[in-house]
Design a protein around this motif. Structure first.
Motif, PDB file in Angstrom:
ATOM      1  N   UNK A  53      12.726  13.081   2.249  1.00 31.87           N
ATOM      2  CA  UNK A  53      11.568  11.960   2.683  1.00 31.87           C
ATOM      3  C   UNK A  53      10.853  12.393   3.719  1.00 31.87           C
ATOM      4  N   UNK A  54       9.924  13.255   3.715  1.00 33.25           N
ATOM      5  CA  UNK A  54       8.949  13.885   4.680  1.00 33.25           C
ATOM      6  C   UNK A  54       7.581  13.486   4.398  1.00 33.25           C
ATOM      7  N   UNK A  55       7.152  13.132   5.673  1.00 31.89           N
ATOM      8  CA  UNK A  55       5.589  12.711   5.586  1.00 31.89           C
ATOM      9  C   UNK A  55       4.622  13.777   6.143  1.00 31.89           C
ATOM     10  N   UNK A  56       5.216  14.738   7.394  1.00 39.77           N
ATOM     11  CA  UNK A  56       4.060  15.585   7.740  1.00 39.77           C
ATOM     12  C   UNK A  56       4.775  16.893   6.907  1.00 39.77           C
ATOM     13  N   UNK A  67      -0.498   8.690  -5.080  1.00 40.54           N
ATOM     14  CA  UNK A  67      -1.467   8.917  -3.982  1.00 40.54           C
ATOM     15  C   UNK A  67      -2.782   8.574  -4.470  1.00 40.54           C
ATOM     16  N   UNK A  68      -3.661   8.120  -3.489  1.00 40.60           N
ATOM     17  CA  UNK A  68      -5.167   7.933  -3.714  1.00 40.60           C
ATOM     18  C   UNK A  68      -5.846   8.881  -2.927  1.00 40.60           C
ATOM     19  N   UNK A  69      -5.438   9.133  -1.619  1.00 38.98           N
ATOM     20  CA  UNK A  69      -5.932  10.070  -0.618  1.00 38.98           C
ATOM     21  C   UNK A  69      -5.045  11.109  -0.529  1.00 38.98           C
ATOM     22  N   UNK A  70      -5.498  12.124   0.026  1.00 36.12           N
ATOM     23  CA  UNK A  70      -4.667  13.543   0.607  1.00 36.12           C
ATOM     24  C   UNK A  70      -4.591  13.810   1.970  1.00 36.12           C
ATOM     25  N   UNK A  71      -3.717  14.326   2.326  1.00 36.34           N
ATOM     26  CA  UNK A  71      -3.494  14.828   3.927  1.00 36.34           C
ATOM     27  C   UNK A  71      -4.646  15.632   4.356  1.00 36.34           C
ATOM     28  N   UNK A  72      -5.063  15.342   5.288  1.00 41.80           N
ATOM     29  CA  UNK A  72      -6.473  15.804   5.635  1.00 41.80           C
ATOM     30  C   UNK A  72      -7.655  15.152   5.530  1.00 41.80           C
ATOM     31  N   UNK A  73      -7.564  14.030   4.727  1.00 40.66           N
ATOM     32  CA  UNK A  73      -8.810  13.186   4.533  1.00 40.66           C
ATOM     33  C   UNK A  73      -9.034  12.236   5.651  1.00 40.66           C
ATOM     34  N   UNK A  74     -10.350  12.188   5.948  1.00 40.29           N
ATOM     35  CA  UNK A  74     -11.007  11.311   6.997  1.00 40.29           C
ATOM     36  C   UNK A  74     -10.827   9.809   6.133  1.00 40.29           C
ATOM     37  N   UNK A 101      -5.939  11.517   7.832  1.00 38.90           N
ATOM     38  CA  UNK A 101      -4.456  11.049   7.107  1.00 38.90           C
ATOM     39  C   UNK A 101      -3.708  12.421   7.348  1.00 38.90           C
ATOM     40  N   UNK A 102      -3.042  12.266   8.283  1.00 42.59           N
ATOM     41  CA  UNK A 102      -2.326  13.466   9.002  1.00 42.59           C
ATOM     42  C   UNK A 102      -0.893  13.754   8.133  1.00 42.59           C
ATOM     43  N   UNK A 103      -0.414  12.484   7.452  1.00 47.99           N
ATOM     44  CA  UNK A 103       0.907  13.003   6.755  1.00 47.99           C
ATOM     45  C   UNK A 103       0.753  11.989   5.571  1.00 47.99           C
ATOM     46  N   UNK A 104       1.641  12.512   4.632  1.00 44.86           N
ATOM     47  CA  UNK A 104       1.455  11.670   3.460  1.00 44.86           C
ATOM     48  C   UNK A 104       2.924  11.952   2.608  1.00 44.86           C
ATOM     49  N   UNK A 105       3.800  11.140   2.242  1.00 46.09           N
ATOM     50  CA  UNK A 105       4.901  11.420   1.504  1.00 46.09           C
ATOM     51  C   UNK A 105       4.723  12.095   0.090  1.00 46.09           C
ATOM     52  N   UNK A 106       5.430  12.631  -0.445  1.00 50.32           N
ATOM     53  CA  UNK A 106       5.200  13.050  -1.975  1.00 50.32           C
ATOM     54  C   UNK A 106       5.446  12.067  -2.839  1.00 50.32           C
ATOM     55  N   UNK A 107       4.742  12.270  -3.964  1.00 50.08           N
ATOM     56  CA  UNK A 107       4.771  11.160  -5.254  1.00 50.08           C
ATOM     57  C   UNK A 107       6.263  11.005  -5.571  1.00 50.08           C
ATOM     58  N   UNK A 108       7.136   9.946  -5.294  1.00 49.03           N
ATOM     59  CA  UNK A 108       8.502  10.038  -5.338  1.00 49.03           C
ATOM     60  C   UNK A 108       8.783   8.613  -5.269  1.00 49.03           C
ATOM     61  N   UNK A 109      10.155   8.160  -5.389  1.00 51.44           N
ATOM     62  CA  UNK A 109      10.731   6.907  -5.413  1.00 51.44           C
ATOM     63  C   UNK A 109      11.016   6.741  -3.633  1.00 51.44           C
ATOM     64  N   UNK A 110      10.819   5.666  -3.362  1.00 55.03           N
ATOM     65  CA  UNK A 110      10.963   5.201  -1.967  1.00 55.03           C
ATOM     66  C   UNK A 110      11.445   3.897  -1.819  1.00 55.03           C
ATOM     67  N   UNK A 111      12.159   3.717  -0.739  1.00 50.15           N
ATOM     68  CA  UNK A 111      12.766   2.070  -0.516  1.00 50.15           C
ATOM     69  C   UNK A 111      11.850   1.413   0.013  1.00 50.15           C
TER      70      UNK A 111
END
Length: 276
Positions: free
Chosen positions: A46-49, A190-197, A220-230
């Motif tokens: 479960x990684x964001x960065x 996701x709607x936006x990507x890492x690195x987007x203003x 947007x410095x970090x964004x988790x993968x498209x996956x199931x989360x709690x």
């Protein structure tokens, strides 16, 4: 017992975890000449960065962080060939069952769970715990402070790290709001990507049908993968400094912790009597 009679390049280290902080540690050790590194992580990290985390190798086979490459090892027997290629081995092993087979000189618990999930001094000649939850010398040989502030990266041989505050460090006066959390349990889209203003109120992602918006202007410095989360899982990181290069570089915190771990290993390797 001190790790004696070995060159730095001959030392082997197991790092529990392969997320942002663990990767900062692995990168620093590798650059310092400790090249026999194996990172142990879960099947679905479960990684964001993600651009600065070797756990991405679990998904993609390889992951590069600032010029150092991690490679997924399908089996513990493959770690040696990965080391020989100048890479860090990343192994899916959430229960740390392969530590005896690796027989490392050093074990570093960098899971950042804010508690000890079972790490003990018996796992290796030298065992380091990062952050709260570990007491030296009872549980581990050394603890490295992970809390931002004056003592970040300090090596502790008698005692514990500072208690978990639950608050991210402030950046340009912004603290808790920097971390995006899932409002419900469900799949991430996701709607936006890492690195987007982004601007305050911009739609960043969905968790199920629930939207998650940017809390302020930034990047947007970090964004988790498209996956199931709690519910309440960390799913994103907005940086008010809005510097795109920060998406691809190890943070000051991870570097500081990595420096503390490196100091502790060299301290032990050199047989420094002050370790107690």
């Amino acid at each position: 017992m001190p790790v004696e009679g070995k060159a730095i390049s001959d030392l082997s280290a197991v790092i529990k975890g392969a997320g942002e902080m663990a990767s900062g540690i692995a990168h620093r050790l590798h650059r310092a000449g400790i090249r026999r590194i194996t990172m142990l992580d879960i099947e679905r990290p479960l990684c964001v960065r993600r651009f600065v985390s070797f756990c991405e190798a679990v998904h993609d086979g390889v992951a590069e962080v600032e010029g150092v490459t991690g490679e997924r090892a399908g089996d513990v027997s493959l770690t040696a060939s990965i080391w020989e290629a100048g890479r860090i081995a990343v192994l899916v092993d959430p229960l740390w069952q392969n530590i005896p087979a690796i027989s490392p000189d050093v074990v570093v618990d960098a899971i950042m769970a804010k508690r000890n999930l079972g790490t003990s001094r018996a796992e290796a000649p030298f065992v380091i715990g990062v952050g709260p939850g570990f007491a030296a010398p009872r549980d581990v040989h050394a603890v490295v402070e992970s809390n931002r502030g004056h003592d970040l990266g300090r090596v502790i041989y008698k005692g514990t790290a500072e208690p978990y505050t639950g608050l991210p460090g402030e950046v340009k006066g912004v603290g808790r709001e920097r971390v995006l959390r899932s409002p419900v349990a469900g799949p991430v889209k996701h709607v936006r990507r890492i690195g987007d203003d982004v601007k305050k109120g911009d739609l960043i992602l969905y968790v199920g049908d629930a939207p998650v918006y940017a809390p302020f202007d930034g990047l947007l410095r970090g964004l988790i993968r498209e996956m199931e989360v709690e519910n309440a899982e960390k799913v994103g990181d907005v940086d008010p400094r809005a510097r795109k290069e920060y998406c691809y570089s190890i943070s000051d915190k991870a570097r500081g912790i990595g420096g503390g771990v490196l100091e502790a290993i060299l301290h032990e390797y050199n047989g420094n009597p002050y370790a107690g």
